[in-house]
Write a protein that holds these residues in place. Structure first.
Motif, mmCIF file in Angstrom:
data_model
loop_
_atom_site.group_PDB
_atom_site.id
_atom_site.type_symbol
_atom_site.label_atom_id
_atom_site.label_comp_id
_atom_site.label_asym_id
_atom_site.label_seq_id
_atom_site.Cartn_x
_atom_site.Cartn_y
_atom_site.Cartn_z
ATOM 1 N N LYS A 315 78.965 12.628 64.366
ATOM 2 C CA LYS A 315 80.052 13.481 64.850
ATOM 3 C C LYS A 315 79.498 14.746 65.494
ATOM 4 C CE LYS A 315 83.586 12.047 61.499
ATOM 5 N NZ LYS A 315 84.567 12.515 60.488
ATOM 6 N N ALA A 316 78.669 14.551 66.492
ATOM 7 C CA ALA A 316 78.056 15.710 67.138
ATOM 8 C C ALA A 316 78.245 15.643 68.643
ATOM 9 C CB ALA A 316 76.565 15.773 66.813
ATOM 10 N N ASP A 317 78.380 16.810 69.268
ATOM 11 C CA ASP A 317 78.333 16.884 70.721
ATOM 12 C C ASP A 317 77.129 17.737 71.103
ATOM 13 O OD1 ASP A 317 79.252 19.828 71.212
ATOM 14 O OD2 ASP A 317 80.773 19.008 69.874
ATOM 15 N N LEU A 318 76.565 17.472 72.281
ATOM 16 C CA LEU A 318 75.308 18.092 72.690
ATOM 17 C C LEU A 318 75.443 18.705 74.075
ATOM 18 C CD1 LEU A 318 72.199 18.574 72.543
ATOM 19 C CD2 LEU A 318 71.925 16.232 73.413
ATOM 20 N N LEU A 319 74.944 19.939 74.220
ATOM 21 C CA LEU A 319 74.846 20.593 75.516
ATOM 22 C C LEU A 319 73.419 21.080 75.719
ATOM 23 C CD1 LEU A 319 76.018 21.900 78.115
ATOM 24 C CD2 LEU A 319 76.465 23.945 76.734
ATOM 25 N N LEU A 320 72.809 20.693 76.828
ATOM 26 C CA LEU A 320 71.505 21.208 77.232
ATOM 27 C C LEU A 320 71.696 22.065 78.478
ATOM 28 C CD1 LEU A 320 69.275 18.028 76.729
ATOM 29 C CD2 LEU A 320 69.447 20.035 75.232
ATOM 30 N N VAL A 321 71.292 23.320 78.391
ATOM 31 C CA VAL A 321 71.497 24.267 79.487
ATOM 32 C C VAL A 321 70.289 24.233 80.424
ATOM 33 C CG1 VAL A 321 71.923 26.676 80.097
ATOM 34 C CG2 VAL A 321 72.872 25.735 77.969
ATOM 35 N N PRO A 322 70.501 23.915 81.689
ATOM 36 C CA PRO A 322 69.381 23.813 82.631
ATOM 37 C C PRO A 322 68.566 25.102 82.715
ATOM 38 C CG PRO A 322 71.372 22.877 83.586
ATOM 39 C CD PRO A 322 71.788 23.573 82.324
ATOM 40 N N GLY A 323 67.248 24.955 82.588
ATOM 41 C CA GLY A 323 66.333 26.075 82.781
ATOM 42 C C GLY A 323 66.176 27.007 81.613
ATOM 43 N N ALA A 324 67.083 26.965 80.645
ATOM 44 C CA ALA A 324 67.011 27.894 79.516
ATOM 45 C C ALA A 324 65.863 27.506 78.587
ATOM 46 C CB ALA A 324 68.323 27.912 78.754
ATOM 47 N N SER A 325 65.189 28.503 78.059
ATOM 48 C CA SER A 325 64.091 28.286 77.125
ATOM 49 C C SER A 325 64.562 28.578 75.701
ATOM 50 C CB SER A 325 62.903 29.180 77.489
ATOM 51 O OG SER A 325 63.258 30.550 77.330
ATOM 52 N N HIS A 326 63.654 28.504 74.765
ATOM 53 C CA HIS A 326 64.029 28.710 73.364
ATOM 54 C C HIS A 326 64.593 30.111 73.142
ATOM 55 C CE1 HIS A 326 63.994 27.516 69.181
ATOM 56 N NE2 HIS A 326 63.359 28.625 68.843
ATOM 57 N N TYR A 327 63.869 31.114 73.626
ATOM 58 C CA TYR A 327 64.233 32.493 73.308
ATOM 59 C C TYR A 327 65.354 33.034 74.192
ATOM 60 C CZ TYR A 327 60.093 32.031 70.483
ATOM 61 O OH TYR A 327 59.185 31.582 69.556
ATOM 62 N N THR A 328 65.829 32.229 75.142
ATOM 63 C CA THR A 328 67.035 32.607 75.878
ATOM 64 C C THR A 328 68.205 32.785 74.920
ATOM 65 O OG1 THR A 328 66.278 31.386 77.837
ATOM 66 C CG2 THR A 328 68.622 31.893 77.722
ATOM 67 N N LEU A 343 57.209 37.217 75.228
ATOM 68 C CA LEU A 343 57.601 35.869 74.827
ATOM 69 C C LEU A 343 59.087 35.795 74.524
ATOM 70 C CD1 LEU A 343 56.807 32.937 73.976
ATOM 71 C CD2 LEU A 343 56.457 33.843 71.658
ATOM 72 N N LEU A 344 59.617 36.839 73.883
ATOM 73 C CA LEU A 344 61.019 36.842 73.477
ATOM 74 C C LEU A 344 61.959 37.297 74.586
ATOM 75 C CD1 LEU A 344 60.780 38.387 69.885
ATOM 76 C CD2 LEU A 344 60.481 36.008 70.598
ATOM 77 N N CYS A 345 61.452 38.034 75.535
ATOM 78 C CA CYS A 345 62.321 38.701 76.509
ATOM 79 C C CYS A 345 62.379 38.043 77.883
ATOM 80 C CB CYS A 345 61.885 40.157 76.684
ATOM 81 S SG CYS A 345 62.140 41.187 75.221
ATOM 82 N N ASN A 346 61.334 37.327 78.272
ATOM 83 C CA ASN A 346 61.274 36.812 79.634
ATOM 84 C C ASN A 346 61.851 35.403 79.723
ATOM 85 O OD1 ASN A 346 60.051 39.134 80.649
ATOM 86 N ND2 ASN A 346 57.996 38.392 80.190
ATOM 87 N N ASP A 347 62.792 35.210 80.643
ATOM 88 C CA ASP A 347 63.395 33.902 80.874
ATOM 89 C C ASP A 347 62.832 33.266 82.135
ATOM 90 O OD1 ASP A 347 65.382 33.718 78.695
ATOM 91 O OD2 ASP A 347 66.223 35.504 79.636
ATOM 92 N N ASN A 348 63.081 31.980 82.285
ATOM 93 C CA ASN A 348 62.630 31.271 83.476
ATOM 94 C C ASN A 348 63.364 31.777 84.711
ATOM 95 O OD1 ASN A 348 60.801 29.572 82.104
ATOM 96 N ND2 ASN A 348 62.462 28.193 81.524
ATOM 97 N N PRO A 349 62.752 31.660 85.886
ATOM 98 C CA PRO A 349 63.406 32.102 87.124
ATOM 99 C C PRO A 349 64.776 31.447 87.295
ATOM 100 C CG PRO A 349 61.102 31.580 87.537
ATOM 101 C CD PRO A 349 61.392 31.134 86.130
ATOM 102 N N GLY A 350 65.758 32.258 87.679
ATOM 103 C CA GLY A 350 67.095 31.752 87.917
ATOM 104 C C GLY A 350 67.978 31.686 86.690
ATOM 105 N N VAL A 351 67.439 32.005 85.516
ATOM 106 C CA VAL A 351 68.221 31.956 84.277
ATOM 107 C C VAL A 351 68.715 33.353 83.933
ATOM 108 C CG1 VAL A 351 68.160 31.492 81.791
ATOM 109 C CG2 VAL A 351 67.008 29.943 83.386
ATOM 110 N N ASP A 352 70.008 33.508 83.786
ATOM 111 C CA ASP A 352 70.617 34.765 83.374
ATOM 112 C C ASP A 352 70.985 34.643 81.902
ATOM 113 O OD1 ASP A 352 72.683 36.704 82.714
ATOM 114 O OD2 ASP A 352 72.794 37.137 84.857
ATOM 115 N N ARG A 353 70.284 35.362 81.068
ATOM 116 C CA ARG A 353 70.482 35.242 79.620
ATOM 117 C C ARG A 353 71.908 35.587 79.206
ATOM 118 N NH1 ARG A 353 66.098 37.044 75.035
ATOM 119 N NH2 ARG A 353 64.797 35.937 76.562
#
Length: 376
Positions: A315-328, A343-353
């Protein structure tokens, strides 16, 4: 503020608009405000089973609590961007304000942070939920929190975190101020990373410690076997064979069930230790579960963690957010934060936290609105 931007950001995502990650979409003034302001308080719960046996400095379960207050109560910013201070941008709140009188009771959500983190590092989610009518109680797990040095037992005995959560639930319900405001029929849990594993344990997942250690000793082992916090804390499970009687007793109960029947639904973000969770126990989970992670998570690789869990949960649903990393999925950092902890603050290019956070909040609100139904 994040909690005022949820509707606009989600609408942009749903439409597939390129502007979903732009500052303009996040700060839209046209979007309706949340129904409540946010109150904050702290508790130190002292259950019979003290936590300092894990090597932690504290015996108590230090807990942050966010809750709804009347919009007439002013909120105060807590942000100080200075060296040595928290790198994260905290949500404004009203300290020790009275719980909103709109309803006699509100649903309660327990909150579990990741390895070496704090409840406050998920303030973005907790404050937004409180602004929409939830009481949120986040414990700082002894021996596994940034509030004090990590300890080997706090780091390795993961299943003990579920006992922290159940004890905090006991404490909140018995609290002379908070307890009367909780709707005991509407209790859920939210967790990030190792906190995601923790809330799945509360839902009924069981740990197979030996299977996980075998996985980490095999050619299939991946980054989950060597989290960044392990090196920071100078923890070497293979080399450190000294075990106290309390450690041995904990290991003996590692495969026990930590299901808390009071919890009716869980929202797990980037849950860790997917390979440590027994497949049969995951298949037997009967309560609703919502899963979310970034598809670029290299810290908790998605194939051996969230995808494995999602495949086994009925009974689970799953969402994977494109480009987001762990610490996003941690708090957004203040301008000077990236220099302190890149490590905790920088996101991948194009990702708005902030946009990812808004999407997560809307998903959590929709999920708990459906699984813990009632007036909020």
């Amino acid at each position: 503020m994040l909690r005022r931007s949820v509707t606009a950001a989600l609408a942009a995502f749903t439409m597939g608009a390129a502007s979903a990650a732009s500052p303009a979409s996040v700060d839209s003034a046209a979007e309706p405000a949340a129904p409540y302001h946010v109150g904050e308080t702290n508790r130190a719960f002292h259950p019979q089973a003290e936590r300092n046996w894990r090597g932690a400095r504290t015996q108590a379960l230090i807990t942050n609590v966010w809750y709804p207050v009347e919009v007439s109560v002013p909120e105060v910013s807590h942000n100080i961007d200075a060296p040595g201070r928290s790198p994260f941008r905290m949500q404004a709140s009203a300290s020790e304000a009275a719980v909103a009188s709109t309803h006699a009771q509100y649903p309660l959500l327990l909150l579990s942070h990741g390895t070496g983190g704090t409840a406050a590092s998920l303030d973005w989610m907790a404050a937004a939920l409180a602004a929409h009518g939830y009481i949120v109680a986040g414990v700082n797990h002894p021996g596994n929190t940034a509030l004090e040095p990590l300890t080997r037992d706090g780091f390795m005995l993961w299943w003990e975190r579920a006992t922290d959560m159940s004890e905090v639930l006991d404490g909140v319900l018995a609290d002379p101020v908070l307890g009367a405001h909780v709707d005991r029929t509407r209790i859920g849990a939210v967790g990030f990373s190792l906190g995601g594993y923790t809330v799945l344990e509360l839902a009924g997942a069981r740990t197979d410690f030996l299977a996980f250690m075998a996985f980490c000793g095999s050619p299939s082992a991946d980054a989950i076997c060597h989290p960044p916090e392990m090196a920071r804390a100078q923890i070497n499970p293979a080399a450190d064979t000294t075990r106290t009687p309390q450690t041995e007793a904990s290991l003996a109960r590692s495969g026990a069930s930590y299901r808390d029947a009071r919890i009716k639904a869980v929202f797990a973000m980037a849950p860790a230790l997917g390979m440590a969770m027994d497949a049969t126990s995951l298949g037997n989970i009967a309560i609703p579960v919502s899963l979310m992670a970034g598809d670029a998570d290299v810290t908790v690789p998605i194939d051996t963690n969230i995808r494995r869990v999602a495949k086994l949960l009925p009974k689970a649903d799953l969402l994977l957010v494109p480009g987001a990393s762990h610490y996003t999925l941690m708090d957004t950092c203040l301008p000077g934060g990236a220099a302190q902890v890149p490590l905790l603050c920088n996101d991948n290019p194009g990702v708005d936290r902030d946009a990812v956070h808004a999407r997560a909040v809307r998903r959590a609100l929709d999920f708990f609105g459906a699984t813990l139904p009632g007036q909020t």
